[in-house]
Design an enzyme around this catalytic site. Sequence first.
Site, short mmCIF file in Angstrom:
data_model
loop_
_atom_site.label_atom_id
_atom_site.label_comp_id
_atom_site.label_asym_id
_atom_site.label_seq_id
_atom_site.Cartn_x
_atom_site.Cartn_y
_atom_site.Cartn_z
N GLU A 58 27.67 19.40 -56.94
CA GLU A 58 27.41 20.34 -55.85
C GLU A 58 26.48 19.73 -54.80
OE1 GLU A 58 28.72 23.30 -58.95
OE2 GLU A 58 26.98 21.99 -59.04
N THR A 59 26.67 20.20 -53.58
CA THR A 59 25.81 19.86 -52.45
C THR A 59 25.40 21.15 -51.75
OG1 THR A 59 26.85 17.70 -52.12
CG2 THR A 59 25.68 18.64 -50.24
#
Length: 226
Positions: A58-59
Amino acid sequence: MRPAACFNARVNTAYDVVAVFCGGDGRHGNPLGVVRDGRSHPDEASRQAFAKRLGFSETVFVDDPERGVVDIYTPGVRLPFAGHPLVGTAWLLDLEVLNPPAGEVWARSDGEFTWITARAAWAPERTLRQYASAGEVDALDVPPPGEWIYAWAWEDEAAGRIRARAFPGRGDGIDEDEATGAAALLLTARLGRALNITQGRGSQLLTAPGPDGTIELGGRVREIRR
């Protein structure tokens, strides 16, 4: 507020990288990219492309640090809620509240642990698959894409200790998730008790059911320097 850790010259975007849900020895944890200035990627398409380029599970893009407004992406999809991005962002930016699309999430620090309070109903659907022993979980091969599987077994049921591994099955390059907060929330809601989860190579996630259907999710965070 901690200093920015990285700068990607090719895409002209400053971002931090932290490891979330580290083990007691400070190792492992799930890497997370945090773009502090969401204006650098103002639309969903550019954010999705940047998250894919970074390649972390995830970002996070921070749209309003004062109100904790954040936007979360895997390499292939946008998420209304995810556990490890919120724990990591709360630690990095010293936030007391975060506002992902799913709803308001409170955060607190307790010694070496950072905690968020959330609801299992916000977590994306996962297949929670129980095995007879931790050894069986350790021996699993990565399954083919198609189903998001959270494999788990009791290590010590009386103590609430669990061994887990997570296989997103999205076909986006993340074959196994090192530490998965959303799945930990779902398992805590199913079992109705506090849990101490060892996931992946040695990450640690702690959970505790709270009032009105809420669950606290906590772990250690460290900065990754590249």
